[in-house]
Each structure stands twice: as C-alpha cells, then as structure tokens.
Design a protein around this motif. Structure first.
Motif, PDB file in Angstrom:
ATOM      1  N   HIS A 121     -33.403 -36.303 -24.705  1.00 11.26           N
ATOM      2  CA  HIS A 121     -32.094 -36.785 -24.258  1.00 11.26           C
ATOM      3  C   HIS A 121     -31.469 -37.688 -25.320  1.00 11.26           C
ATOM      4  O   HIS A 121     -30.275 -37.592 -25.617  1.00 11.26           O
ATOM      5  CB  HIS A 121     -32.226 -37.545 -22.936  1.00 11.26           C
TER       6      HIS A 121
ATOM      7  N   ARG B 175     -29.875 -38.079 -18.297  1.00 15.13           N
ATOM      8  CA  ARG B 175     -30.976 -37.502 -17.516  1.00 15.13           C
ATOM      9  C   ARG B 175     -30.491 -36.894 -16.204  1.00 15.13           C
ATOM     10  O   ARG B 175     -30.995 -35.856 -15.770  1.00 15.13           O
ATOM     11  CB  ARG B 175     -32.033 -38.573 -17.246  1.00 15.13           C
ATOM     12  N   ARG B 176     -29.554 -37.541 -15.542  1.00 12.03           N
ATOM     13  CA  ARG B 176     -28.988 -36.969 -14.319  1.00 12.03           C
ATOM     14  C   ARG B 176     -27.642 -36.299 -14.582  1.00 12.03           C
ATOM     15  O   ARG B 176     -27.280 -35.336 -13.915  1.00 12.03           O
ATOM     16  CB  ARG B 176     -28.828 -38.065 -13.258  1.00 12.03           C
ATOM     17  N   ALA B 177     -26.932 -36.822 -15.572  1.00 12.87           N
ATOM     18  CA  ALA B 177     -25.582 -36.311 -15.836  1.00 12.87           C
ATOM     19  C   ALA B 177     -25.599 -34.840 -16.239  1.00 12.87           C
ATOM     20  O   ALA B 177     -24.662 -34.093 -15.930  1.00 12.87           O
ATOM     21  CB  ALA B 177     -24.924 -37.146 -16.935  1.00 12.87           C
ATOM     22  N   LYS B 178     -26.670 -34.420 -16.909  1.00  9.52           N
ATOM     23  CA  LYS B 178     -26.698 -33.024 -17.375  1.00  9.52           C
ATOM     24  C   LYS B 178     -26.619 -32.042 -16.213  1.00  9.52           C
ATOM     25  O   LYS B 178     -26.003 -30.976 -16.329  1.00  9.52           O
ATOM     26  CB  LYS B 178     -27.958 -32.765 -18.207  1.00  9.52           C
ATOM     27  N   PHE B 179     -27.214 -32.410 -15.083  1.00 10.93           N
ATOM     28  CA  PHE B 179     -27.161 -31.516 -13.923  1.00 10.93           C
ATOM     29  C   PHE B 179     -25.754 -31.477 -13.323  1.00 10.93           C
ATOM     30  O   PHE B 179     -25.295 -30.426 -12.859  1.00 10.93           O
ATOM     31  CB  PHE B 179     -28.175 -31.965 -12.872  1.00 10.93           C
ATOM     32  N   LEU B 180     -25.069 -32.614 -13.340  1.00  9.04           N
ATOM     33  CA  LEU B 180     -23.689 -32.644 -12.847  1.00  9.04           C
ATOM     34  C   LEU B 180     -22.783 -31.780 -13.718  1.00  9.04           C
ATOM     35  O   LEU B 180     -21.906 -31.063 -13.213  1.00  9.04           O
ATOM     36  CB  LEU B 180     -23.179 -34.087 -12.824  1.00  9.04           C
TER      37      LEU B 180
END
Length: 694
Positions: free
Chosen positions: A284, A31-36
């Motif tokens: 996800h 969920r957050r890793a995709k933006f990184l």
C-alpha cells in the motif's frame, strides 16, 4: 522496463502524511479505500454498459460530408430545404448499361424497376428513364421518401432489386447519395466490434511481452476496457441530451485513444510501482509513493492531449469540430481509470501479479539495460553531434512528405470497390460526369430566368434544367449538370465560375461539388488557425509543468520536426499501399495527435529528469531520467503506435492514412526524438534549459 542505478535496494522510512491534495491522489492505495474505489467503478461500469452499446444509434455522419455552416453551400442548402420539403432526402441513381446497346428487353426491365421503385420515391413517382446519347445506357434518378431509417431500408431493397431478374449482359449499379450512404453503412457493419477486438488483441500481446507475466496484463486491459465503456456512455448521454455531435470517425478514434493512452498511463504507473516494491515492504505504501511520483506526469499528459483536442472546437469544419470534445472525454476517462481503478486493483491483488518476476524488498535491483546505458554514454560523450545528427535525419526524412498530395477522390475513399463507385464510373462513361450529383442554384423565383440564362453560358456546365418553383411561389431551384465528375478539380472550378455568373441575380450555389469546394476552403482556414493554437496550448502546459521557458520551446520544436518527418516516412508506406492522396482533414488530425501525443514521451522523460537533476546534478540527472524511463516509454510508444495502426482494419482510406501516419510518427518520437534528440539537447544546453527556473 524501468530500473535502478543502485545495485542494492534501499528501504525508505515511512513518509509523513501527505497534504490534502496528495492524500487524494493516494486514496486508491488505502487499505480500505481501495475497496470503495473498486466498488464505485463496478457500479459505474454496470450503468455505462447499456449506454455505451447505444452510442452508434446517436451517430450523425452528415457532419463528415456537409459544408461548414458559414459557407455558401450550407446556407444555400438550408434555403432549399426550407422552400422545398424533402430536398435533403437521399437521391438514388440507378444506372443500366450494355456495351452493345440497350435492347427492348432492357428497356422493359428498366420500366418494371421504375414502377417498383415508385413506392420508395419522395412523390410516389419515378421520372422516366434518361437514355444516353450513345444508346448504351439508361438512368433512373429520384429522391427517397421517409426518415433516415426508411431511406436506408429503401436503399437496400433497391440495390437488391437491381441485382435480380435482369436480362443477361445488362450491367446495373446504384450510385448517388443513397448508394454512397448504403455502402458506408455496409462497410462499417460490425466494424465497431472488430476495431475493439483488434485493438484489445494488440494491447494484450504487447503487455504480455512487456511484463513477461501470464497474469499482470489482465489488470490494465480490464481497466482500459472499463474506461472505454464509461467514455462511450458519457459521449452517448451528451449526444442524446446536450447536442454533442458524434460520428463514425470520432467514435473509432475514441476507442483508439482510450486504449492507447490508457495503456501508456498504466505502463508508467506500474513501472514506478515495481520500483517502489523493492523499497517498501508494505505494498500500500509502495503504491502511494508510486502514485505521488507518477501522477504529475500522467496528469500533464492527459491535460496536454485534452486541451489540444479541445482546440478543435474552434474549427470551421463540422467533422473536425465534433472530434475534439469526443476524443477529450476519452482521454479524461482513461486518466481517471488509470489513476484510481488500476492502482486499487493492483494493490488488492498483491505482489503475486508480477509472477514469475516478483519484486521484493532485499532483491538485487537490476542495473539499466545495456541499450539504455549505451545510449546514455553516447549522449554524454557527444551531445552536440547526437542531437545534430538526429535533427538532420528527421529533416531528410521530412522531404518525403512532398510526394503526398491533398484531395482524395470519392472513388478512392474505400479500400475496396463498392457499388456506388462502380455506378459513378458507369455514369461517367455514358453521361456528363456530374449527372449523378448536379449543382443546385437557389434564387428568388422572379429572377429565375436571369439565373438560368447566366448558368447556361458557363464553361463546364453541360445542361441547365428548367427552374422548379416552390409552393409559395417565392423560391426557384435550378439543377445544373456539370460536365466533369462531381469530386474533380475541374468540377470545382466550374462551380466557382457558376457562382460568379449568377452572383448578380442574388443566387447561391450548393450541391455535392459546392460543398466539397467550401469544405476545402474551411480546411485551409483551420490549418492556418488551429495548428498555431495547438502549439501555443501545448507550450503553455509545458511551461506550467516544467516551470521553464527554454525546455518547452525546444520540446515544441522537436515535435514539429518529428511531425514533418512522420509525414515523410509515412509517405513511403502510403505509396506502397496505394493511398498517397490524403483526405483534406488528415493533415490537421494527424498534426494534433502527433504533437499532443508525441510530446507525452518528452513529458515523461523531462519530469523524471527534473526530479533526478535535483538529486544528482544536471547532466547525471538528465541521463538518469533517460535510463530510468527508457524501457517504459519505449513500451508505451510501441503500444500507442500499434493501437493507432489498428485503424488500418477499417474499410475507409482516410482511417488507414491516419493509422499509418500516427503510428509512424509515434515510433519516430519514441526511438529518435525522446531517446536521442531531446536528452542530447538537454545535456548540450546545460542547466540553462530550466531557465528561468532552477
């Protein structure tokens, strides 16, 4: 399109947290890793853009024409360059002809050019014009001064001067190494961008047809474009700082491989993701499962192709050896982008990307398309007859390869007439065929008279010039004009006789014909060594992937048969378009691509089949693998064939030949080998195909 056997979807319970390596694989779906992941790739793309644009500046195309470093021609050339500064300079050969005989006005024009060209000549002077015996031609020949850029500029200015202010009826042309080099530069000017645009256009159309969505195609296309930029940037840095050789051929193939392989990986991942969206409400989680299920096949594909490409490092031929690492870097860039950036972008965008056919939990899942159901039923009913008929068809088609021949003459290298070819033909009409590119004999100065005497009596040598002595008085250089055109078999035979004749004097022979002769010998050696090596590497990768011996042996046999059939089928097309004489390196290059890329589709099939066999049993599992991968692998094959066919827009015949042979071979792998031969063999052999595994 990949589909399900079941008529209704099933929502699977959340899977337990994966172990470390699987957690790494599924990281882009977080969920957050995709933006990184997206941020990291954007930074990388920003850095890579300017570097990728500079790749052409580090091209070294000498490797395409120079002899192997172990050859006599190369060693002799190094000896010449050490003793005679400027010996590696391009040679401009300006030829002037008039069918009714050269006039006084023609001679005056040639003398004016001779004076004007002195500013470009290595020693500041151009030797006197050489008249032909028939009185219909004059010829100026001189090496160019300056570095490669200065010589390139001089070539352009000389060519322009030859076309201006000449007496009416006087034919002029520029040939020699300067003319040929200038023609290659002109032919490829702007072609890098053209190839990218054509390839991207082909991929766009095929993605639109495959997904039937006005939006989804943009994501894999954007991802593969970024992968191409990153690959080009890495190649540029290694070429500039680590001695990696890159030439126009390897740069073009780099583009094709990144777009073709990258799109294939995207098709496989997106197909599996669409399946999982029908099982999981959380996109996800659906992507995480899709990555876990498709990653092994994509990794196996990338590893197979990359390791096979790196086998080229053991080649003797310079151009072949440099292709391996450049192309392997392209495959690795495509693999990295399609397993990290692509899933992150897709998850960020959500299900609406598939509009108007948005997959949702609770949807009725389509059954297999009729065509793949029909193929599966055919394989189930008569596996022996299916694989026997498929193999027989490939064998029959393979006989067409016997109509092809090896050895592409220089005047057939371009797809259209160029100035250097015109000039060479004019030279052949009025002078000895080898006038524009004489053989060069290098020998110790004190033995020069012996070498001249020995060379003079050689059959096929039209003239032997006086020895030129180096400044230190230790080395002599003797020009031997051949009676036949430099790229002919007769000229090569003359070089062999010349080498035998001067061998007792300690002399070595170099020059264009000698380099071509040694290149062909090196190519024969590379065929004998690298083809078995490539097969061995691919076999070992398959053994590790499938944990079996029998299946890899059958797959290797299938791709070899497919390669032979591809050469036979492509022969028909090459005859129709007028290019049946193959450049020597084409055989190995196309063998590599068709073995490594062709086995990819069998990898996609067999990894899915093995997964289904554990659940359904052998025959149902193999057939389920066939129907589940049928649509996506067919789409992938068509995309890869079309991207290689894009090479046909380039103005060089070898590029067209590679494009035709690989495109035909990939289509045979897709529609015959992967769809009929391999699944029928798997069903016919039975569970023993997984031996010694279970």
């Amino acid at each position: 399109m990949t589909t399900e056997l079941d008529s209704t979807p099933t929502t699977r319970p959340p899977e337990p947290d994966p172990p470390g390596w699987r957690r790494l694989i599924t990281f882009p779906a977080g969920r957050r890793a995709k933006f990184l992941v997206i941020l990291g790739w954007l930074v990388l793309a920003g850095i890579a853009g300017p570097l990728a644009a500079s790749l052409t500046s580090v091209q070294n195309n000498d490797a395409l024409t120079s002899a192997p470093h172990s050859s006599e021609a190369y060693q002799a050339q190094q000896r010449v360059e050490g003793a005679f500064p400027g010996a590696d300079a391009l040679v401009a050969v300006a030829v002037y002809t008039r069918d009714t005989g050269v006039t006084d006005a023609d001679r005056a024009a040639v003398e004016a050019d001779r004076a004007a060209f002195a500013q470009y000549a290595l020693d500041g002077t151009v030797p006197a014009a050489v008249p032909s015996e028939d009185g219909q031609a004059l010829l100026l020949s001189f090496p160019l001064a300056g570095d490669s850029d200065a010589q390139s500029d001089a070539t352009t200015e000389i060519r322009d001067a030859l076309s201006e202010d000449k007496p009416a009826g006087l034919n002029t042309a520029l040939t020699g190494s300067a003319g040929a080099d200038g023609d290659i530069f002109d032919a490829f000017e702007g072609m890098d961008l053209m190839l990218v645009l054509v390839t991207a256009g082909v991929v766009t159309v095929l993605l639109l047809v495959t997904y039937r969505s006005p939006v989804l195609w943009l994501i894999p296309l954007l991802t593969v474009a970024i992968a191409s930029q990153v690959a080009s940037a890495v190649v540029y840095l290694l070429a500039k700082n680590a001695g990696l050789e890159v030439n126009l051929q390897s740069q073009n193939i780099l583009t094709i491989l990144v777009f073709g392989a990258g799109t294939d990986y995207a098709l496989l991942l997106i197909s599996r993701y669409r399946e999982e969206l029908r099982r999981h409400e959380d996109r996800h989680q659906a992507m995480a499962v899709a990555l876990k299920r498709s990653f092994p096949a994509i990794l196996a594909s990338a590893a197979t192709v990359s390791l096979a490409l790196l086998c080229l490092l053991f080649a003797d031929l310079n151009g072949t050896r440099s292709l391996g690492p450049v192309a392997a870097l392209g495959i690795l860039a495509a693999f990295a982008a399609m397993t990290t950036l692509l899933p992150a972008l897709i998850v960020v965008c959500g299900r609406w990307l598939f509009w108007p056919f948005v997959p949702r939990v609770g949807d009725v899942v389509e059954r297999e398309p009729r065509v793949w159901s029909a193929v599966a039923r055919l394989v189930r009913r008569a596996p022996g007859r299916v694989w026997g008929a498929s193999a027989a068809l490939l064998v029959v088609v393979a006989f067409g390869a016997s109509t092809l021949s090896l050895g592409l003459p220089a005047d057939e290298t371009f797809t259209s007439e160029v100035g250097s070819v015109t000039g060479q033909r004019l030279v052949e009409q009025h002078y000895a065929g080898g006038t524009s590119a004489p053989a060069e004999i290098v020998v110790d100065a004190d033995r020069a008279p012996e070498a001249v005497a020995a060379a003079t009596g050689v059959e096929g040598v039209a003239d032997v010039a006086d020895a030129r002595i180096s400044e230190d008085g230790r080395t002599a250089l003797i020009a031997a004009t051949l009676a036949d055109r430099p790229d002919s078999a007769a000229a090569q035979q003359t070089v062999e006789r010349l080498r035998d004749a001067v061998d007792d004097t300690g002399a070595q022979v170099t020059g264009q014909t000698a380099a071509q002769l040694d290149t062909e010998h090196a190519t024969d050696r590379d065929h004998r060594v690298l083809m078995p090596l490539i097969l061995a590497v691919v076999f070992l990768v398959l053994v590790v992937l499938l944990r079996a011996i029998v299946a890899p042996l059958l797959l290797i046999a299938s791709v070899v048969l497919s390669y032979a059939a591809a050469m036979g089928a492509a022969a028909v097309i090459l005859h129709l378009i007028g290019y049946p004489r193959l450049e020597y390196s084409i055989v190995l290059t196309t063998f590599l691509f068709l073995v490594a890329l062709g086995v990819d589709y069998s990898i996609f099939l067999m990894t899915r089949a093995r997964e289904e066999v554990r659940r359904l049993g052998h025959t149902p599992g193999v057939l389920r693998g066939l129907t589940a991968t049928g649509g996506v692998v067919t789409s992938a094959g068509v995309v890869l064939a079309a991207t290689f066919a894009a090479l046909c827009v380039l103005p060089l015949v070898p590029s067209v030949q590679i494009g035709v042979i690989v495109a035909v071979g990939v289509l045979l792998d897709t529609f015959v080998v992967r769809s009929l031969l391999v699944p029928a063999l798997a069903v016919h052999v039975g569970p023993k195909i997984w031996w010694p595994g279970r």
